[in-house]
Design a protein around this motif. Sequence first.
Motif, PDB file in Angstrom:
ATOM      1  N   ILE A  65       3.329  -5.367  -3.583  1.00  0.00           N
ATOM      2  CA  ILE A  65       3.383  -3.915  -3.484  1.00  0.00           C
ATOM      3  C   ILE A  65       2.348  -3.349  -4.447  1.00  0.00           C
ATOM      4  O   ILE A  65       2.564  -3.266  -5.653  1.00  0.00           O
ATOM      5  N   ARG A  67       1.236  -0.349  -4.183  1.00  0.00           N
ATOM      6  CA  ARG A  67       1.620   1.052  -4.336  1.00  0.00           C
ATOM      7  C   ARG A  67       2.912   1.264  -3.562  1.00  0.00           C
ATOM      8  O   ARG A  67       3.309   0.432  -2.760  1.00  0.00           O
ATOM      9  N   GLY A  68       3.565   2.388  -3.782  1.00  0.00           N
ATOM     10  CA  GLY A  68       4.765   2.658  -3.008  1.00  0.00           C
ATOM     11  C   GLY A  68       4.423   3.376  -1.715  1.00  0.00           C
ATOM     12  O   GLY A  68       3.339   3.929  -1.547  1.00  0.00           O
ATOM     13  N   ASP A 499      -0.419  -4.267   2.451  1.00  0.00           N
ATOM     14  CA  ASP A 499       0.892  -3.635   2.507  1.00  0.00           C
ATOM     15  C   ASP A 499       1.362  -3.707   3.955  1.00  0.00           C
ATOM     16  O   ASP A 499       0.662  -3.270   4.875  1.00  0.00           O
ATOM     17  N   LYS A 644      17.043  -2.929  -2.396  1.00  0.00           N
ATOM     18  CA  LYS A 644      15.667  -2.579  -2.745  1.00  0.00           C
ATOM     19  C   LYS A 644      15.574  -2.268  -4.226  1.00  0.00           C
ATOM     20  O   LYS A 644      16.433  -1.568  -4.782  1.00  0.00           O
ATOM     21  N   ASN A 646      12.203  -1.675  -7.194  1.00  0.00           N
ATOM     22  CA  ASN A 646      10.810  -1.724  -7.642  1.00  0.00           C
ATOM     23  C   ASN A 646       9.850  -2.017  -6.484  1.00  0.00           C
ATOM     24  O   ASN A 646       8.832  -2.684  -6.667  1.00  0.00           O
ATOM     25  N   GLY A 647      10.166  -1.531  -5.290  1.00  0.00           N
ATOM     26  CA  GLY A 647       9.302  -1.728  -4.148  1.00  0.00           C
ATOM     27  C   GLY A 647       9.524  -3.021  -3.399  1.00  0.00           C
ATOM     28  O   GLY A 647       8.864  -3.269  -2.398  1.00  0.00           O
TER      29      GLY A 647
END
Length: 657
Positions: A65, A67-68, A499, A644, A646-647
């Motif tokens: 991950i 980025r989110g 991603d 879920k 921290n991503g």
Amino acid sequence: MKKVLLLSLILAIGSTGFAQRVTLKKGEIAKQGVLTKIQDPKDDNTVEMSFEQVPTTPKAATHRIARGFEDFETMQTRYDKQSNGSIGNRIAVWPDGTVSVVATWSSDDSPYNTRGAGYNYYNGSEFGEMPSARIEAIKSGWPSICAAGDAEIMASHATGTNIYRREKKGEGEWELITNFEKPQWPRVCASGNGQYVHMVGTESYSDDQGNSAYHNWYSRSTDGGLTWSEPVTPPEVDEALYYNNIGADDYVMASNGDNIAILFGGMTYEMFYIISHDNGETWEKQVVTHFPYGSGLDWYQDEITSETDSIWSNDNSHSIAIDNNGTVHVAFGLTRFAPAPESGFGYITYWPYTDAIVYWNSEYVNEKGGHDILRFGDWSGDSQFDNTNGIGGVSNTLMDERLAALAEADGEQHLHLFGWPDETGDGMVDYTEYWDGHFTYVNYGISTTPGISIDENGNMAIIYSCLDEGRADQTSNFYYRSAYVTYRDSEGTWFDDYDHLSSDFMHMMDEVYPTFACSNAYDGSFWVGYSADNELGLVLDDDDPQGGETDNVIWAVKLTPDMQGWNVSEAVNPMTNVRVYPNPAQDVLNVEINASQASETNIAVYNITGQKVMEENRTISAGINSPSLNISNLNSGIYFVTVKANGFENTIKFVVK
């Protein structure tokens, strides 16, 4: 550097056939296959296919991950064919963080007759209710939307092109401004802070010989979309050169400040764009890729047949964006096809398994001083490649190995190839081939329909649709497509650890096609989108392996990058192990989480159809955590719990007895 993978399908002719499993190591190139015509999917002369089952049960996310991202279900539509080719200009984004999304929409089982523009608006924190009616009063389709100052402009294909406007984004009634009789399949884009609005479209008609023909049209508004000029042939687009070439949805648009560009691309002519730096007063043309035989090739007259040539080309899906420095960025998918004029069609034979998304920008300089990707034979390095394919080898201009070598010579700064996600992590991209009579998505390759988004700092996200090595439909024996995003930062560094937007449980049954993006990004957030369906293929192309119509979901995705994270380190998964007990359970389910660090977690329970039936947020600490869920209200059956943090996520199946 990652080399490009070409997955060439070895096809059987007639009713006698075979199947082959393709297993390629990274950097390896499959050999050319045998040519054959595309069959009608309903033809009884099909080819038997061997298939190795791929598990589709939920699993923990395995991707980094960087980025989110947050996705939003904006609308459901029965109409599944969102484009005939390139897809773009479907998302409008304003600097204040508000967003508009459009798609071809229909609510019933007759989607062709009742289609129109579906619309939804994001007010900065949430989208509105999904649309229950189309914007237009008449059957329409293929809408395009843009931000024009505080107003928004929408154009759609009806009897010609209708252009709608409303003064305040997200509010009030849409006003029909004008109807153009000739162009269809429109795109709209605004420049000059919304004062100038541009429209491009194509007219379809029959020529004197009864063949399908096309003519491209352009119109401009200088008052924010209130009045429009009469459509004309786009500047710098030679009518004779591109006659009958620029077809439906062959074009996309992008703007930044006073810059406006229109990108044209199809399988049978060069890819080029026209650009204006003064809001459409003057224009210039730039070729990105060359078509080997020139843009005026007559398939019915020229001596080029499937016996003598097969041609590398763009797959008719492409996107464009302009950054704050005025640099133009282009991405497109690759394909390979064979002309077949003897059949009465221009090119009904092709390679749908060519793989790669190609990126190019206008700062690319070839060794002759130009910005275009040189034709085969014009680059000094071409001697290393086979030139026996086709007439003099010229049709190898966009061969993936050659493009990879050109990108390497460039240092991957202005030319780059990516795609082929390795879902199994074994260093290979491993697919089972389709039978030769079924091509699910027209002429598209494995990686296709890219959408570029660039923020004010020059950072970039590119979304695309790709066959997912890790997800197969065990009913029809076809691989699902997934949505992937790759990134490039403002320093020119590429992040090809993708991603995967379709990796969580909620999307495990989604077939993702097509993908698209808003070319302009603000405040470090990129907006992309895609259409998802739980059946493979396009019903409206008569190419549906499961034989039914279902709702397609149009998703909008907000990518929220941690820019430093691109260059520093990967996100940490705090969950070293997750299990549930008892299993089967009756009244209480314990979720045991072994955590490496404290974290906020989201725990959600889904039924077998993917409906969320329970959700809780819990804070966990380092060590063993065992939050309990009260499941006494759940009916007996199979469920999934997704944790879920921290991503990252873990999904586990359990049974309620």
